[in-house]
Scaffold this motif. Structure first.
Motif, PDB file in Angstrom:
ATOM      1  N   HIS A   1       0.823  -1.221   0.000  1.00  0.00           N
ATOM      2  CA  HIS A   1       0.000   0.000   0.000  1.00  0.00           C
ATOM      3  C   HIS A   1       0.849   1.259   0.000  1.00  0.00           C
ATOM      4  O   HIS A   1       0.370   2.342  -0.368  1.00  0.00           O
ATOM      5  CB  HIS A   1      -0.947   0.019   1.209  1.00  0.00           C
ATOM      6  CG  HIS A   1      -0.274   0.355   2.495  1.00  0.00           C
ATOM      7  ND1 HIS A   1       0.391  -0.580   3.268  1.00  0.00           N
ATOM      8  CD2 HIS A   1      -0.144   1.534   3.156  1.00  0.00           C
ATOM      9  CE1 HIS A   1       0.897   0.006   4.332  1.00  0.00           C
ATOM     10  NE2 HIS A   1       0.582   1.284   4.306  1.00  0.00           N
ATOM     11  N   ARG A   2       2.126   1.130   0.378  1.00  0.00           N
ATOM     12  CA  ARG A   2       3.007   2.294   0.406  1.00  0.00           C
ATOM     13  C   ARG A   2       3.450   2.725  -0.979  1.00  0.00           C
ATOM     14  O   ARG A   2       4.104   3.762  -1.142  1.00  0.00           O
ATOM     15  CB  ARG A   2       4.222   1.995   1.288  1.00  0.00           C
ATOM     16  CG  ARG A   2       3.909   1.877   2.761  1.00  0.00           C
ATOM     17  CD  ARG A   2       5.047   1.328   3.580  1.00  0.00           C
ATOM     18  NE  ARG A   2       5.199  -0.123   3.453  1.00  0.00           N
ATOM     19  CZ  ARG A   2       5.974  -0.877   4.232  1.00  0.00           C
ATOM     20  NH1 ARG A   2       6.689  -0.301   5.188  1.00  0.00           N
ATOM     21  NH2 ARG A   2       6.040  -2.182   4.069  1.00  0.00           N
ATOM     22  N   GLU A   3       3.111   1.924  -1.996  1.00  0.00           N
ATOM     23  CA  GLU A   3       3.596   2.178  -3.353  1.00  0.00           C
ATOM     24  C   GLU A   3       2.477   2.521  -4.330  1.00  0.00           C
ATOM     25  O   GLU A   3       2.565   2.223  -5.513  1.00  0.00           O
ATOM     26  CB  GLU A   3       4.363   0.946  -3.859  1.00  0.00           C
ATOM     27  CG  GLU A   3       5.596   0.601  -3.044  1.00  0.00           C
ATOM     28  CD  GLU A   3       6.635   1.718  -3.064  1.00  0.00           C
ATOM     29  OE1 GLU A   3       6.757   2.388  -4.109  1.00  0.00           O
ATOM     30  OE2 GLU A   3       7.300   1.923  -2.040  1.00  0.00           O
ATOM     31  N   LEU A   4       1.432   3.166  -3.850  1.00  0.00           N
ATOM     32  CA  LEU A   4       0.282   3.471  -4.705  1.00  0.00           C
ATOM     33  C   LEU A   4       0.405   4.806  -5.424  1.00  0.00           C
ATOM     34  O   LEU A   4      -0.499   5.195  -6.165  1.00  0.00           O
ATOM     35  CB  LEU A   4      -1.006   3.443  -3.871  1.00  0.00           C
ATOM     36  CG  LEU A   4      -1.412   2.069  -3.341  1.00  0.00           C
ATOM     37  CD1 LEU A   4      -2.640   2.181  -2.440  1.00  0.00           C
ATOM     38  CD2 LEU A   4      -1.682   1.103  -4.482  1.00  0.00           C
ATOM     39  N   GLY A   5       1.500   5.521  -5.219  1.00  0.00           N
ATOM     40  CA  GLY A   5       1.731   6.766  -5.957  1.00  0.00           C
ATOM     41  C   GLY A   5       0.844   7.901  -5.507  1.00  0.00           C
ATOM     42  O   GLY A   5       0.520   8.036  -4.324  1.00  0.00           O
ATOM     43  N   ASP A   6       0.409   8.706  -6.473  1.00  0.00           N
ATOM     44  CA  ASP A   6      -0.342   9.922  -6.162  1.00  0.00           C
ATOM     45  C   ASP A   6      -1.843   9.788  -6.392  1.00  0.00           C
ATOM     46  O   ASP A   6      -2.572  10.781  -6.282  1.00  0.00           O
ATOM     47  CB  ASP A   6       0.193  11.091  -7.006  1.00  0.00           C
ATOM     48  CG  ASP A   6       1.640  11.433  -6.668  1.00  0.00           C
ATOM     49  OD1 ASP A   6       1.995  11.318  -5.475  1.00  0.00           O
ATOM     50  OD2 ASP A   6       2.404  11.785  -7.582  1.00  0.00           O
TER      51      ASP A   6
END
Length: 392
Positions: free
Chosen positions: A224-229
């Motif tokens: 979930h920390r890599e979902l961008g903007d």
């Protein structure tokens, strides 16, 4: 003789009711007044050095390895231990060691997969047909069956969001997809689920295609920390923050804030200790590697520091106790089949895990709380009273 004295000191004050203890030499003692309902049998002596280092780990492994047998209600025995101030579950002299944990993205992936990727077939054997592996919501007490209560839980969560058709929802830690797919099919939302479990990811993908929901639902095998903007109008996260670790809780809630649109609403559902955060060495080693149960004050602080505001909180402790009791009953109904596949030691471990968790909820050692959060002034986009949450 010294170890017998130690065991007597440990066990004689650990339960508020009478317990019979049979030791490795065949001799028995009854601790407490009256006829004992439960007997603990030590088939082998567990060194007191292991118990003083970490009682839950030593005794949990002892049960798994049949060094210890329990005749009677395991849940009741553990509730007694949690409720007795001088028991080995609570006294500081028996809680000296806790393992260090890591919560890098790689470690989080390995931790999640070690538990959830045991296999979908395993969980299908004893969960309800919705494949929901979190606290159910029993609207009519013990009259509800588990599937009915799990469906009610999903609607209870989604109703709290007061969702508007056509808007977007992110489900962090989506499990096998029941919540997110219900939101798409019955609430008209465009949904995204994220999970680190390959087994869950494959099943959710299949459910999306089977229900022809490709235009409104997608699942990502992603941290979930890599979902961008990207941003969403609503966020749900059920049974997730227990996995992120103490050091990552502030970041977790900061990410919820980051991924919400202005005036967005989030419902975060997770196990919380009202007495303060804690880990358990046996659970961390065998069931939930990296698990950490945060305390209520730190959760509230992290929520506020992230910029989110609390609109509502609801405790569901007794609902989780009931859920676990049903799971354990279901598990033991298929235990011979599970044992053929995974072995007796695994079954003893899983039975102890479900009983220990049920006991922990029953005794109030742990709780489960739903946090309704908003990005912006508390409750700005929601009705002024809680009545809307209960409307069908």
């Amino acid at each position: 003789m010294l170890e017998k004295t130690f065991y007597k000191m440990m066990l004689s004050k650990s339960f508020p009711f009478s317990v019979k203890v049979t030791y490795w030499d065949g001799k028995s003692e009854v601790y407490g007044n009256g006829d004992p309902e439960i007997e603990i049998v030590f088939n082998e002596k567990i060194p007191m050095s292991e118990i003083t280092r970490n009682a839950s780990l030593a005794l949990g492994e002892g049960f798994m390895d049949k060094k210890i047998e329990i005749h009677g209600n395991i849940q009741k025995l553990l509730v007694g231990a949690y409720e007795s101030a001088d028991s080995f579950m609570r006294a500081s002299k028996f809680r000296k060691f806790m393992p260090k944990q890591k919560h890098t993205e790689k470690q989080s992936e390995e931790d999640i997969q070690s538990h959830y990727d045991i296999g979908n077939d395993f969980y299908k054997m004893w969960l309800d047909p919705t494949m929901t592996y979190s606290c159910a919501h029993f609207e009519d007490g013990n009259k509800d069956d588990l599937e009915q209560a799990q469906i009610a839980k999903v609607h209870h969560i989604l109703n709290k969001l007061h969702p508007q058709k056509g808007k977007t929802l992110l489900d962090i830690g989506c499990g096998w997809g029941t919540l997110m797919l219900t939101a798409a099919k019955e609430y008209g939302l465009k949904v995204t689920g994220v999970t680190l479990s390959e087994e869950q990811f494959k099943l959710v993908q299949k459910r999306i295609y089977d229900d022809n929901l490709q235009d409104v639902a997608k699942v990502r095998l992603q941290d979930h920390r890599e979902l961008g903007d990207q941003k969403w109008d609503y966020i749900t996260s059920v049974g997730m923050f227990e996995h992120v670790g103490k050091e990552n809780l502030p970041k977790y809630f900061a990410d919820v804030y980051k991924y919400l649109n202005k005036d967005g609403v989030a419902l975060i559902h997770g196990i919380t200790r009202q007495q303060g955060g804690a880990t358990n060495a046996w659970l961390n080693k065998y069931i939930f590697p990296g698990g950490y149960l945060p305390g209520l004050p730190e959760i509230v602080t992290d929520i506020i520091d992230s910029g989110l505001q609390i609109t509502d909180m609801e405790t569901l402790r007794r609902h989780y106790q009931r859920t676990l009791e049903i799971w354990d009953k279901n598990f033991n109904a298929v235990r011979p089949e599970v044992e053929k596949k995974f072995g007796e030691r695994f079954c003893r471990m899983w039975d102890m895990y479900l009983n220990a968790c049920a006991a922990s909820f029953e005794s109030g050692n742990i709780d489960v709380i739903q946090y309704l959060l908003t990005k912006g002034p508390s409750g700005k986009t929601l009705p002024m009273t809680r009545k809307y949450m209960l409307d069908k």
